[in-house]
Motif scaffolding. Sequence first.
Motif: not given
Length: 212
Positions: A124-150
Amino acid sequence: MAEPDPSPPGTGFWLFGYGSLIWKPPPHYDARLPGYIEGYVRRFWQASEDHRGTPAAPGRVVTLIDRAHYAGLVDPHPEPADSLVWGAAYHIPAEHDAFVREYLDIREVNGYTIQYTDFHPSPSPTPNPAPIRTLVYIGLPSNPQFVGPQEPDALARHILRSMGPSGENREYLFELYAALEGLGPESGDGHVKDLVRRAGMLEGRGREEEQD
């Protein structure tokens, strides 16, 4: 309902990278922080038709699976309930906001959608920092490219034989492993590490068979 963007377009934003963005970062960032997010599992369960494979022979890249959804799956690599997803967060300044958003939308077009999550810098760059809200790209299980456990050996073989416009799929696996190991003393990923081990054994076996 989709969560509103915590950083409206044009104001700059934080981006969390958990795959290729760790070693192949976005353009124009002015800060990079190693750290982790909670509540997800990282898995090579997303097909790649545009970077590490082709539409005829998709490769495999990582996505994040929400813990609630993951709990209903049978995974050959079961993940401890307290595990973290390590990666890197990048700050994109306001003057480059629009350009980088467009760049990311093109880079992540193959099944990924924008989500938001809390990121915890480490160290942490500072003591007891608040988390940073970040944008993230996720391939959700509903997307056609999600293949699941293998099955792990089959997945490792698939990665070794796949290739796309961005290069060999094996490069993605090994680069991700090295990048994660380099983030910090606790930043490794058991799923990625095991696939690297299996891929290395398969490659060694293949070389031995060629010599026989």
